[in-house]
Design a protein around this motif. Structure first.
Motif, mmCIF file in Angstrom:
data_model
loop_
_atom_site.group_PDB
_atom_site.id
_atom_site.type_symbol
_atom_site.label_atom_id
_atom_site.label_comp_id
_atom_site.label_asym_id
_atom_site.label_seq_id
_atom_site.Cartn_x
_atom_site.Cartn_y
_atom_site.Cartn_z
ATOM 1 N N LYS A 50 0.555 29.679 23.133
ATOM 2 C CA LYS A 50 0.422 28.583 24.085
ATOM 3 C C LYS A 50 1.763 28.235 24.704
ATOM 4 O O LYS A 50 1.874 27.998 25.925
ATOM 5 C CB LYS A 50 -0.182 27.357 23.404
ATOM 6 N N SER A 98 -8.112 29.008 15.233
ATOM 7 C CA SER A 98 -6.953 28.241 15.704
ATOM 8 C C SER A 98 -7.314 26.789 15.982
ATOM 9 O O SER A 98 -6.435 25.924 16.027
ATOM 10 C CB SER A 98 -6.363 28.887 16.960
ATOM 11 N N HIS A 99 -8.611 26.529 16.191
ATOM 12 C CA HIS A 99 -9.084 25.149 16.354
ATOM 13 C C HIS A 99 -9.575 24.572 15.023
ATOM 14 O O HIS A 99 -10.292 23.578 14.988
ATOM 15 C CB HIS A 99 -10.208 25.096 17.397
ATOM 16 N N ASN A 100 -9.167 25.233 13.930
ATOM 17 C CA ASN A 100 -9.438 24.751 12.572
ATOM 18 C C ASN A 100 -10.930 24.758 12.221
ATOM 19 O O ASN A 100 -11.388 23.950 11.423
ATOM 20 C CB ASN A 100 -8.862 23.344 12.372
ATOM 21 N N CYS A 101 -11.694 25.666 12.820
ATOM 22 C CA CYS A 101 -13.106 25.789 12.481
ATOM 23 C C CYS A 101 -13.256 26.509 11.140
ATOM 24 O O CYS A 101 -12.485 27.425 10.830
ATOM 25 C CB CYS A 101 -13.853 26.577 13.560
ATOM 26 N N LYS A 123 -0.132 28.520 18.549
ATOM 27 C CA LYS A 123 0.845 27.604 19.158
ATOM 28 C C LYS A 123 1.940 28.387 19.882
ATOM 29 O O LYS A 123 2.378 27.996 20.978
ATOM 30 C CB LYS A 123 1.468 26.693 18.100
ATOM 31 N N ILE A 142 -3.151 29.411 13.175
ATOM 32 C CA ILE A 142 -2.911 28.210 13.989
ATOM 33 C C ILE A 142 -1.497 28.217 14.554
ATOM 34 O O ILE A 142 -1.281 27.910 15.737
ATOM 35 C CB ILE A 142 -3.162 26.944 13.147
ATOM 36 N N LYS A 178 -9.627 32.294 18.229
ATOM 37 C CA LYS A 178 -9.608 31.002 18.920
ATOM 38 C C LYS A 178 -10.287 29.921 18.088
ATOM 39 O O LYS A 178 -9.797 28.788 17.985
ATOM 40 C CB LYS A 178 -10.297 31.129 20.278
ATOM 41 N N LEU A 179 -11.405 30.264 17.460
ATOM 42 C CA LEU A 179 -12.120 29.288 16.639
ATOM 43 C C LEU A 179 -11.314 28.907 15.392
ATOM 44 O O LEU A 179 -11.246 27.735 15.016
ATOM 45 C CB LEU A 179 -13.493 29.845 16.241
#
Length: 215
Positions: A211, A165-168, A208, A204, A162-163
Motif C-alpha cells: 500500500k 490482510s483484512h484480518n479475516c 501495508k 498484514i 487480501k482477505l
C-alpha cells in the motif's frame, strides 16, 4: 502448423483462412470459432498448435479465452490479431500467455513473420506497438522486490491474501469464497512460500508495504 481462427466476423475468418492456406504454406486451418467459449471447446477437441485470436467477441473475450487456454492447454500457442493497439491490451495479452500481438491492418507478410516467430517460442509484436511499450517501460519506476513477489501470486491467492490482510479468519475466507478451510490452508501455505513470510501477521505487514509503495 495446425491453426484455429477465432473472430466474430465470418467474412474476416474466411479471408484469413484463404491467406494462410496457400500452396507454399505449412499452415492447416483446423477450425474456426466466433467467440471465446467456442475457442475453448475447439481447443479442447482439436488441440491446435496455435490459435489466432481477436479481442472483442461475445460470450468470452479473446483475452480471457487466452488466459484459460494457456492455463488448460499450455502447449497451444496464441497470437492476438486485433484492431485495438492500446498498450493495456498488449500488456494483458502477454500477461495471459499470448506470444504475439499483430494489428489487423498489418500486411499479411507481417502475420507470417509472427507465425514463424511464435512457432519458435519467440514473442512477436507489430512494429507500431513497440514505441509506446518501450516508452512506458522506460518511464515506469523500478518494481520493488515485494511487488515482484506479489505479482507471482495467482488470482485466487491474491483474493485470499487480501482477505487475510483484512484480518479475516480462515473460516470466514472459506465461506466468502465458497471453498473448504483445507483449500484455504493450501493457498495460505503457497502465499507464504512465494512471499517468503511465516505468519498471517506478516501477511498484514506485507500488505501495508504494498500500500505504501502504491500510494
Amino acid at each position: 502448423m495446425r491453426v484455429l481462427l477465432v473472430d466474430d466476423h465470418a467474412i474476416f475468418r474466411q479471408g484469413l483462412r484463404a491467406l494462410l492456406e496457400t500452396k507454399d504454406s505449412n499452415v492447416e486451418v483446423i477450425g474456426e470459432a466466433e467467440d471465446g467459449l467456442e475457442a475453448l471447446a475447439l481447443t479442447a477437441k482439436k488441440a491446435p498448435d496455435l490459435v489466432v485470436m481477436d479481442i472483442y467477441m461475445p460470450k468470452l473475450s479473446g483475452l480471457q479465452a487466452t488466459k484459460q487456454i494457456r492455463e488448460r492447454f499450455p502447449k497451444t500457442k496464441i497470437i492476438i490479431l486485433s484492431s485495438y493497439a492500446d498498450k493495456v491490451y498488449v500488456k494483458e495479452a502477454l500477461k495471459f500467455g499470448a506470444l504475439g500481438f499483430v494489428i489487423k491492418d498489418a500486411v499479411f507478410e507481417e502475420l507470417k513473420v509472427a507465425l514463424n516467430a511464435v512457432k519458435n517460442n519467440k514473442i512477436y509484436l507489430s512494429p507500431g506497438l513497440l514505441e509506446p511499450i518501450v516508452t512506458h517501460y522506460m518511464e515506469s519506476p523500478p518494481v520493488s522486490k515485494a511487488l515482484k513477489a506479489y505479482n507471482n501470486l495467482t488470482i485466487r491467492e491474491r483474493e485470499i491474501f487480501k482477505l487475510f490482510s483484512h484480518n479475516c479468519s480462515r473460516k470466514k475466507i472459506a465461506q466468502s469464497l465458497q471453498i473448504s478451510p483445507k483449500t484455504v490452508d493450501t493457498h495460505r501455505f503457497n502465499i507464504m512460500q512465494k512471499l517468503n513470510i511465516n505468519s498471517e501477521t506478516e501477511i498484514i505487514e506485507f500488505a501495508k508495504i504494498l500500500k505504501q509503495e502504491n500510494s
